[in-house]
Write a protein that holds these residues in place. Structure first.
Motif, PDB file in Angstrom:
ATOM      1  N   ASP A  57       0.821  -1.212   0.000  1.00  0.00           N
ATOM      2  CA  ASP A  57       0.000   0.000   0.000  1.00  0.00           C
ATOM      3  C   ASP A  57       0.853   1.259   0.000  1.00  0.00           C
ATOM      4  O   ASP A  57       0.525   2.246  -0.666  1.00  0.00           O
ATOM      5  CB  ASP A  57      -0.979   0.005   1.182  1.00  0.00           C
ATOM      6  N   HIS A  58       1.974   1.244   0.725  1.00  0.00           N
ATOM      7  CA  HIS A  58       2.879   2.393   0.725  1.00  0.00           C
ATOM      8  C   HIS A  58       3.455   2.620  -0.676  1.00  0.00           C
ATOM      9  O   HIS A  58       3.571   3.761  -1.145  1.00  0.00           O
ATOM     10  CB  HIS A  58       4.026   2.176   1.716  1.00  0.00           C
ATOM     11  N   SER A  61       0.913   4.075  -3.054  1.00  0.00           N
ATOM     12  CA  SER A  61       0.612   5.457  -2.677  1.00  0.00           C
ATOM     13  C   SER A  61       1.699   6.407  -3.160  1.00  0.00           C
ATOM     14  O   SER A  61       1.414   7.454  -3.761  1.00  0.00           O
ATOM     15  CB  SER A  61       0.458   5.558  -1.153  1.00  0.00           C
ATOM     16  N   ASP A  65       2.224   9.517  -6.325  1.00  0.00           N
ATOM     17  CA  ASP A  65       2.307  10.835  -5.696  1.00  0.00           C
ATOM     18  C   ASP A  65       3.146  11.786  -6.549  1.00  0.00           C
ATOM     19  O   ASP A  65       4.321  11.504  -6.828  1.00  0.00           O
ATOM     20  CB  ASP A  65       2.945  10.694  -4.302  1.00  0.00           C
ATOM     21  N   ILE A 307       4.694   9.171   5.659  1.00  0.00           N
ATOM     22  CA  ILE A 307       4.149   7.851   5.322  1.00  0.00           C
ATOM     23  C   ILE A 307       4.672   6.815   6.311  1.00  0.00           C
ATOM     24  O   ILE A 307       5.847   6.850   6.710  1.00  0.00           O
ATOM     25  CB  ILE A 307       4.491   7.442   3.874  1.00  0.00           C
TER      26      ILE A 307
END
Length: 408
Positions: A57-58, A61, A65, A307
């Motif tokens: 998920d990181h 994301s 970005d 994060i």
């Protein structure tokens, strides 16, 4: 994190080794970091300390970005090696650019790789696969599957798509191997890149004078002749497409075959599959499980980003470990098991966001044709040597095997 201020915390080194006897699994150190320190500093070849991102998920994301840059000219960018730093700075391509320049150049080659156009290539890809299997079966066994099949399939396809004569395959394959080898010197990579760029530059000159129905001709007529690109820029784009168009898929064909031969139950599922969607799903799972681009995607932060409870500062390098992200148990239950019935479509083998792999529709067509045909037509296919005798590409930015002796 400043290691001097935290002497009890040793920075992991990247790349880290795979475990002996586990050639299909990411390094154990990455698995430990994902569980304990999913956003952490690591130390790379030049002593710099970029952040390593290991959770699925990181990774998704941050790759989506706009505060994260792909530009290797940015201070703090975590280059893969001294040779790759030289290549990134002297031979820029759109994959190492940020928008809007990235989007402008990528649009020039997006249409030829669209899903609809790639689907239209399926019969031609299937003919190539069948012809190579015919030739292999007509010859003596054992045979090196890399040389006889895995490397020719994508090489023939990308040559036809670009308009590059296949009789030059030794020339471009050898130079591509130099470029993707971690141990190559800056001089080796520069010479290989110059050779390939010069060759594509000369070929573009021919296409300008006598265009054909191929991608290089389209670049020559629609981009170079109109002044939208210089011939050298078009040649560099051609090098990128030619190299990426055969090297990664060739390794995936060979390593995927080895993984399936090591798991007869999964091989049987694929051999007996008749529905195209079953084959397509199996390809996604093999991409997730093997993840041959095992050196991580490289970026640099343009602004401070929070994060995973950590702050990545502007100017900090970031390495995205897509191999271990594809083994994240929060995204894929029981992730270390190869399960061809799994829904693996959210894998990040092709990256994520605006920089995800342009050629993924083509790679899927090729892999689906290979995996649905080879084991059905050669049902007794088996290794002709022990797996412990194989030489794996630990020294490459793209993982695989140097050769794969098989018989039937």
């Amino acid at each position: 994190m400043n290691p001097a201020a935290h002497p009890a915390v040793a920075l992991p080194a990247l790349p880290s080794p795979r475990a002996a006897g586990c050639p299909f699994d990411p390094p154990p150190a990455l698995q430990a970091l994902q569980a304990e320190r999913p956003v952490t500093r690591v130390r790379i070849w030049d002593g710099s300390e970029p952040w390593l991102i290991t959770r699925h998920d990181h990774l998704r994301s941050l790759l989506g970005d706009p505060r994260v840059s792909s530009d290797p000219r940015q201070p703090g960018f975590p280059h893969r090696s001294a040779a790759m730093r030289e290549r990134d700075r002297t031979n820029p391509t759109f994959i190492n650019m940020d928008d809007p320049e990235h989007a402008r150049l990528r649009r020039m080659v997006t249409a030829p790789f669209a899903v609809r156009k790639m689907q239209a290539l399926r019969p031609a890809v299937q003919r190539i696969v069948d012809d190579l299997i015919d030739r292999m079966l007509a010859g003596p066994a054992p045979v090196d599957l890399v040389e006889a099949f895995a490397l020719p399939v994508p090489s023939l396809v990308i040559c036809a798509l670009l308009g590059v004569p296949y009789d030059r395959h030794d020339f471009f394959q050898r130079r591509t191997q130099v470029i993707v080898r971690r141990t190559s010197t800056a001089e080796d990579v520069r010479e290989a890149m110059d050779d390939l760029t010069d060759y594509l530059d000369e070929l573009l000159t021919v296409k300008l004078a006598s265009p054909g129905d191929d991608l290089l001709s389209e670049l020559a007529v629609r981009r170079v002749a109109t002044g939208e690109m210089t011939r050298r820029e078009a040649a560099r784009m051609g090098v990128l497409l030619l190299a990426a168009g055969h090297e990664t898929t060739a390794n995936m064909i060979a390593l995927g075959t080895l993984a399936l031969l090591s798991r007869p139950d999964q091989l049987a599922l694929l051999r007996e599959a008749e529905e195209p969607e079953v084959v397509a799903g199996a390809v996604e799972e093999l991409l997730r499980y093997l993840n041959i681009t095992h050196s991580g995607r490289r970026r640099v932060a343009l602004e401070d980003i929070e994060i995973g409870g950590r702050t990545i500062r502007a100017g900090d390098g970031i390495v995205f470990a897509n191999d271990i992200a594809n083994r994240d148990p929060d995204a894929f239950p029981d992730p270390d098991r190869l399960d061809l019935t799994r829904d693996a479509r959210r894998h990040v083998a092709f990256g994520f966001g605006v920089h995800q792999c342009l050629g993924q529709p083509l790679a899927r067509i090729e892999l689906q044709s290979v995996y649905s045909t080879l084991y059905r037509r050669v049902p007794t296919l088996r290794l002709a040597t022990g797996i412990d005798q194989l030489e794996f590409k630990h020294d490459g930015f793209v993982y695989g095997v140097y050769s794969l002796p098989v018989t039937w």
